[in-house]
Structure formats: structure tokens, C-alpha cells
Design a protein around this motif. Structure first.
Motif, PDB file in Angstrom:
ATOM      1  N   VAL A   1      -0.125   3.850 -38.499  1.00 45.93           N
ATOM      2  CA  VAL A   1       0.251   3.406 -37.144  1.00 45.93           C
ATOM      3  C   VAL A   1      -0.935   3.577 -36.201  1.00 45.93           C
ATOM      4  O   VAL A   1      -1.234   2.683 -35.386  1.00 45.93           O
TER       5      VAL A   1
ATOM      6  N   LEU B   1      -2.330  -0.023 -34.837  1.00 50.15           N
ATOM      7  CA  LEU B   1      -2.082  -0.338 -33.431  1.00 50.15           C
ATOM      8  C   LEU B   1      -3.365  -0.230 -32.605  1.00 50.15           C
ATOM      9  O   LEU B   1      -3.583  -1.026 -31.687  1.00 50.15           O
TER      10      LEU B   1
ATOM     11  N   SER C   1      -4.504   5.233 -27.062  1.00 52.61           N
ATOM     12  CA  SER C   1      -3.227   4.508 -27.176  1.00 52.61           C
ATOM     13  C   SER C   1      -2.728   4.510 -28.615  1.00 52.61           C
ATOM     14  O   SER C   1      -1.534   4.688 -28.869  1.00 52.61           O
ATOM     15  N   GLY C   2      -3.648   4.299 -29.556  1.00 49.14           N
ATOM     16  CA  GLY C   2      -3.268   4.346 -30.961  1.00 49.14           C
ATOM     17  C   GLY C   2      -2.736   5.712 -31.355  1.00 49.14           C
ATOM     18  O   GLY C   2      -1.722   5.823 -32.060  1.00 49.14           O
TER      19      GLY C   2
ATOM     20  N   ASN D   1       0.825   6.284 -29.813  1.00 48.71           N
ATOM     21  CA  ASN D   1       1.831   5.513 -30.549  1.00 48.71           C
ATOM     22  C   ASN D   1       2.108   6.134 -31.915  1.00 48.71           C
ATOM     23  O   ASN D   1       3.251   6.173 -32.370  1.00 48.71           O
TER      24      ASN D   1
ATOM     25  N   LEU E   1       4.377   9.160 -31.476  1.00 47.89           N
ATOM     26  CA  LEU E   1       5.749   8.755 -31.164  1.00 47.89           C
ATOM     27  C   LEU E   1       6.461   8.219 -32.407  1.00 47.89           C
ATOM     28  O   LEU E   1       7.606   8.593 -32.692  1.00 47.89           O
ATOM     29  N   HIS E   2       5.798   7.341 -33.168  1.00 47.13           N
ATOM     30  CA  HIS E   2       6.437   6.737 -34.335  1.00 47.13           C
ATOM     31  C   HIS E   2       6.667   7.750 -35.450  1.00 47.13           C
ATOM     32  O   HIS E   2       7.721   7.737 -36.105  1.00 47.13           O
TER      33      HIS E   2
ATOM     34  N   GLU F   1      14.232   5.276 -33.274  1.00 51.46           N
ATOM     35  CA  GLU F   1      12.947   4.800 -33.793  1.00 51.46           C
ATOM     36  C   GLU F   1      12.873   3.282 -33.738  1.00 51.46           C
ATOM     37  O   GLU F   1      11.808   2.718 -33.472  1.00 51.46           O
TER      38      GLU F   1
ATOM     39  N   ILE G   1      11.689   2.388 -30.397  1.00 43.89           N
ATOM     40  CA  ILE G   1      10.241   2.588 -30.258  1.00 43.89           C
ATOM     41  C   ILE G   1       9.489   1.435 -30.923  1.00 43.89           C
ATOM     42  O   ILE G   1       8.481   0.949 -30.397  1.00 43.89           O
TER      43      ILE G   1
ATOM     44  N   SER H   1       6.875  -1.150 -29.134  1.00 42.93           N
ATOM     45  CA  SER H   1       5.529  -1.360 -29.672  1.00 42.93           C
ATOM     46  C   SER H   1       5.292  -2.823 -30.023  1.00 42.93           C
ATOM     47  O   SER H   1       4.206  -3.366 -29.787  1.00 42.93           O
TER      48      SER H   1
ATOM     49  N   VAL I   1       4.541  -4.702 -26.940  1.00 39.22           N
ATOM     50  CA  VAL I   1       3.158  -4.431 -26.499  1.00 39.22           C
ATOM     51  C   VAL I   1       2.173  -5.234 -27.333  1.00 39.22           C
ATOM     52  O   VAL I   1       1.234  -5.852 -26.803  1.00 39.22           O
TER      53      VAL I   1
END
Length: 272
Positions: free
Chosen positions: A74, A78, A120-121, A124, A127-128, A165, A168, A172, A175
Motif C-alpha cells: 500500500v 499509493l 501520504s503513502g 495510507n 490506515l489500511h 476497511e 477506507i 483511497s 483519491v
């Protein structure tokens, strides 16, 4: 193995050339360096473990190893989406706002953009990973994929907590779709400016560089979103495998060819 070695060789050469040749210390090549690092990271997270399992004739991976795969995949994938957006903006400014390029794309601005991409990666990924592995899993422990993919892990959940999830993932995906729309709009502006170039050779050079970029970005983003948001009714092991290969294995291998090896300055640096 062949694809993995090609990715290692191509991205490794790009990193070495840009790091060693002072003529390539410009914003465009700075972002290419970051792209190559992300590509190496993403393909090295999934493929080596898959090859090792294949040689040992096993499908085993530890729980912590699976969580690490999810986090790093991820993170790298991302971050690459965000970086491709920054690279499109860089090319837009270079071609459509050339007189402002030095101001808008100064060294400090480039470092801030790169830091935002990596940050940002990372956010994310946290969170994931937290959202995925906080879900109780009771549908067995077989992930129908050659790496630990979030969409496949969610199939093992046994409660409605997977909706968190899923939410989320949807955010994503929105985005990533927003990044893709920004990239498309940037290239529309670039193509419009290129069409005004009086030299046919100049137009051909610009199109031959930009069109492959768009093809790779479109393939990367569309397969990534489709793999995680497709309806369960059309899901199948073969389709899931193809989608995963298209967004996690193919881009790191072909990005060096598409983004860099067609570039005369970079080829001269590699010869040196």
C-alpha cells in the motif's frame, strides 16, 4: 524471475545514472529517481516471496509477514500514484508555463512535493494495515493471491467490521481517481500546447513521450481501482491474479522503458 530481474536492472540503472551524473540533477530526473525507488520497493515486496514459495512448493506466509506485505505494498503503490500526479504537474509547468518553471519547481518545492508523496503513502499504509488486521478473520487462512492483498483478506472476515476497511478503500480509490483526473487534465493541456509547436519533429517527440506515459498510468490506476472495488459477482481467481499482476508487477518492469530509456540525456548518462 525474468520480469523481476528486468525491473531490478532497469530501475537500478536509472537510480545510478541520475545519482552519478550532475547534469541530471533537475526536477524531472529527481522525480524519476523517486519513481524508480518506489518501483523497486513495490515489486520486491511481493515477487521474491512468491518465487520462494513456488520453489519450495508451499503457500505459507506468517501473519506478521502478511501484515508487512500489506503495509509496504500500500505504501509503495499509493505513493507511486501520488508521484505520477506530481510528475504530470512537473511536465505541465515545463511545457505550458516554461517562464515560471524555475519559480514553481525550485529545489525546495521539489523536496516538499517528494516528502508529501512519501508521507501520504506512509499514512495510507498505516490506515489500511490497521483497518485490515483489526478485523476478526474466521473464513480459513487461505489467501487466493500470490501475495497478501487487502481485497482477498477481507473475504476471510466474519463480521460487519470489514465495512470500516471497505470505507477506507473507497476513500483511497476516490483519491487515486482524483489523481488520475488531474493527470489526464494536465496531459490535455500538454497536448494542446504541443499541437501549437510548428515543428513536426517536435510534435512527434512530445507525443511519443507523453502517450506511453498515459497508457501506463491508465493501466496502473484502472486495474488498481477495479481489483479492490469490483463487485463480488464477477470475481474469479484467474481474474484476480491478472489484475494483481497488472498493477503490482507490470508497471515497475515497464516504467524504466516508458519514462526513461527513451530519453536521450539519460541514455547518454548510462553510456558514460
Amino acid at each position: 524471475l525474468g520480469i523481476y530481474l528486468a525491473a531490478l536492472l532497469g530501475n537500478g540503472l536509472i537510480i545510478t545514472a541520475i545519482a552519478c551524473d550532475h547534469r541530471l540533477h533537475t526536477p524531472m530526473y529527481f522525480f524519476l529517481l523517486n519513481l524508480s525507488i518506489l518501483d523497486l520497493g513495490s515489486i520486491s515486496t511481493s515477487v521474491p516471496k512468491s518465487m520462494a514459495n513456488s520453489l519450495r512448493d508451499t503457500r505459507a506466509i506468517s501473519y506478521s509477514g502478511c501484515a508487512a506485505q500489506v503495509f509496504f505494498l500500500v505504501f509503495f503503490i499509493l505513493a507511486e500514484c501520488f508521484l505520477l500526479t506530481v510528475m504530470a504537474y512537473d511536465r505541465f509547468v515545463a511545457i505550458c508555463r516554461p517562464l515560471h518553471y524555475g519559480t514553481l519547481m525550485g529545489s525546495r518545492a521539489c523536496v516538499k512535493m517528494a516528502a508529501a508523496v512519501w508521507g501520504s503513502g506512509f499514512l495510507n499504509a498505516v490506515l489500511h494495515t490497521a483497518g485490515t488486521f483489526s478485523i476478526p478473520l474466521c473464513q480459513g487462512n487461505a489467501v487466493e493471491q500470490f501475495f497478501c492483498e487487502i481485497a482477498q483478506i477481507l473475504k476471510l472476515s466474519c463480521s460487519d467490521s470489514y465495512l470500516r476497511e471497505t470505507g477506507i478503500i473507497v476513500v483511497s480509490a476516490c483519491v487515486v481517481l482524483g489523481c488520475f483526473i488531474f493527470i489526464v487534465l494536465s496531459y490535455v493541456q500538454i497536448f494542446t500546447a504541443v499541437l501549437r509547436i510548428p515543428s513536426e519533429q517536435g510534435r512527434h517527440k512530445a507525443f511519443s513521450t507523453c502517450l506511453p506515459h498515459m497508457v501506463v498510468v491508465s493501466l496502473f490506476v484502472s486495474t488498481l481501482i477495479f481489483a479492490h472495488l469490483k463487485p463480488p459477482s464477477i470475481s474469479s481467481p484467474a481474474l484476480d491474479l491478472v489484475m494483481a499482476v497488472l498493477y503490482s508487477v507490470v508497471p515497475p518492469a515497464v516504467n524504466p522503458l516508458i519514462y526513461s530509456m527513451r530519453n536521450k540525456e539519460l541514455k547518454d548518462a548510462l553510456r558514460k
